[in-house]
Design a protein around this motif. Structure first.
Motif, PDB file in Angstrom:
ATOM      1  N   PRO A  23     -13.573 -42.445   4.916  1.00  0.00           N
ATOM      2  CA  PRO A  23     -14.686 -41.626   4.431  1.00  0.00           C
ATOM      3  C   PRO A  23     -15.035 -40.546   5.457  1.00  0.00           C
ATOM      4  O   PRO A  23     -15.034 -40.799   6.661  1.00  0.00           O
ATOM      5  CB  PRO A  23     -15.834 -42.608   4.277  1.00  0.00           C
ATOM      6  N   ALA A  24     -15.323 -39.357   4.955  1.00  0.00           N
ATOM      7  CA  ALA A  24     -15.646 -38.231   5.839  1.00  0.00           C
ATOM      8  C   ALA A  24     -16.745 -37.381   5.213  1.00  0.00           C
ATOM      9  O   ALA A  24     -16.802 -37.222   3.985  1.00  0.00           O
ATOM     10  CB  ALA A  24     -14.404 -37.383   6.093  1.00  0.00           C
ATOM     11  N   HIS A  25     -17.616 -36.837   6.045  1.00  0.00           N
ATOM     12  CA  HIS A  25     -18.642 -35.893   5.604  1.00  0.00           C
ATOM     13  C   HIS A  25     -18.004 -34.506   5.563  1.00  0.00           C
ATOM     14  O   HIS A  25     -17.405 -34.071   6.545  1.00  0.00           O
ATOM     15  CB  HIS A  25     -19.823 -35.868   6.577  1.00  0.00           C
ATOM     16  N   ALA A  26     -18.131 -33.820   4.436  1.00  0.00           N
ATOM     17  CA  ALA A  26     -17.595 -32.468   4.290  1.00  0.00           C
ATOM     18  C   ALA A  26     -18.732 -31.479   4.516  1.00  0.00           C
ATOM     19  O   ALA A  26     -19.778 -31.561   3.874  1.00  0.00           O
ATOM     20  CB  ALA A  26     -16.989 -32.271   2.908  1.00  0.00           C
ATOM     21  N   PHE A  27     -18.536 -30.554   5.449  1.00  0.00           N
ATOM     22  CA  PHE A  27     -19.524 -29.523   5.756  1.00  0.00           C
ATOM     23  C   PHE A  27     -18.944 -28.159   5.457  1.00  0.00           C
ATOM     24  O   PHE A  27     -17.747 -27.932   5.616  1.00  0.00           O
ATOM     25  CB  PHE A  27     -19.936 -29.572   7.239  1.00  0.00           C
ATOM     26  N   PHE A  28     -19.806 -27.246   5.038  1.00  0.00           N
ATOM     27  CA  PHE A  28     -19.421 -25.864   4.752  1.00  0.00           C
ATOM     28  C   PHE A  28     -20.250 -24.964   5.663  1.00  0.00           C
ATOM     29  O   PHE A  28     -21.475 -25.070   5.689  1.00  0.00           O
ATOM     30  CB  PHE A  28     -19.700 -25.552   3.279  1.00  0.00           C
ATOM     31  N   PHE A  29     -19.573 -24.116   6.427  1.00  0.00           N
ATOM     32  CA  PHE A  29     -20.245 -23.227   7.378  1.00  0.00           C
ATOM     33  C   PHE A  29     -19.943 -21.774   7.040  1.00  0.00           C
ATOM     34  O   PHE A  29     -18.785 -21.430   6.786  1.00  0.00           O
ATOM     35  CB  PHE A  29     -19.735 -23.472   8.811  1.00  0.00           C
ATOM     36  N   ARG A  30     -20.963 -20.957   7.065  1.00  0.00           N
ATOM     37  CA  ARG A  30     -20.783 -19.503   6.970  1.00  0.00           C
ATOM     38  C   ARG A  30     -21.089 -18.924   8.347  1.00  0.00           C
ATOM     39  O   ARG A  30     -21.989 -19.396   9.037  1.00  0.00           O
ATOM     40  CB  ARG A  30     -21.731 -18.918   5.939  1.00  0.00           C
ATOM     41  N   PRO A  31     -20.350 -17.887   8.753  1.00  0.00           N
ATOM     42  CA  PRO A  31     -20.607 -17.317  10.086  1.00  0.00           C
ATOM     43  C   PRO A  31     -21.945 -16.573  10.117  1.00  0.00           C
ATOM     44  O   PRO A  31     -22.402 -16.062   9.089  1.00  0.00           O
ATOM     45  CB  PRO A  31     -19.439 -16.359  10.299  1.00  0.00           C
ATOM     46  N   PRO A  32     -22.567 -16.490  11.291  1.00  0.00           N
ATOM     47  CA  PRO A  32     -23.782 -15.686  11.430  1.00  0.00           C
ATOM     48  C   PRO A  32     -23.489 -14.231  11.063  1.00  0.00           C
ATOM     49  O   PRO A  32     -22.357 -13.756  11.213  1.00  0.00           O
ATOM     50  CB  PRO A  32     -24.141 -15.813  12.916  1.00  0.00           C
ATOM     51  N   ALA A  33     -24.487 -13.521  10.583  1.00  0.00           N
ATOM     52  CA  ALA A  33     -24.309 -12.145  10.097  1.00  0.00           C
ATOM     53  C   ALA A  33     -23.677 -11.222  11.131  1.00  0.00           C
ATOM     54  O   ALA A  33     -22.787 -10.431  10.802  1.00  0.00           O
ATOM     55  CB  ALA A  33     -25.646 -11.583   9.631  1.00  0.00           C
TER      56      ALA A  33
END
Length: 86
Positions: A23-33
């Motif tokens: 089991p793994a936690h899936a994270f989504f990251f957007r870069p800072p502006a």
């Protein structure tokens, strides 16, 4: 690792999935502006962290269309008393 994810303002936990058979936690990251303005690619990063040990197991760089452009995977975790290391 003390935290299951880096301190990124736009980080969102999207799901708990199976990765590398665990089991793994899936994270989504957007870069800072400011970073995105200077470097348009990658548009986002999806990262998976082991649910038990909070160790990174897979990271994917995504383009603006959401396609994976590069991926990094962890093959196994090792226990070095008392810590688990990638």
């Amino acid at each position: 690792m003390q935290l299951p994810f880096p301190a990124v303002p736009d980080a969102e936990c999207t799901a708990i999935v199976r990765g590398l058979g665990r089991p793994a936690h899936a994270f989504f990251f957007r870069p800072p502006a400011a970073f995105a303005e200077k470097y348009p690619e990658p548009a986002a990063v999806r990262a998976y962290f082991d649910a038990q040990f909070n160790a990174p197991t897979q990271t994917e760089l995504l383009d603006a269309q959401g396609r994976v452009t590069k991926a990094f995977s962890l093959v196994e975790l090792k226990r070095v008393d008392p810590q688990v290391l990638p």
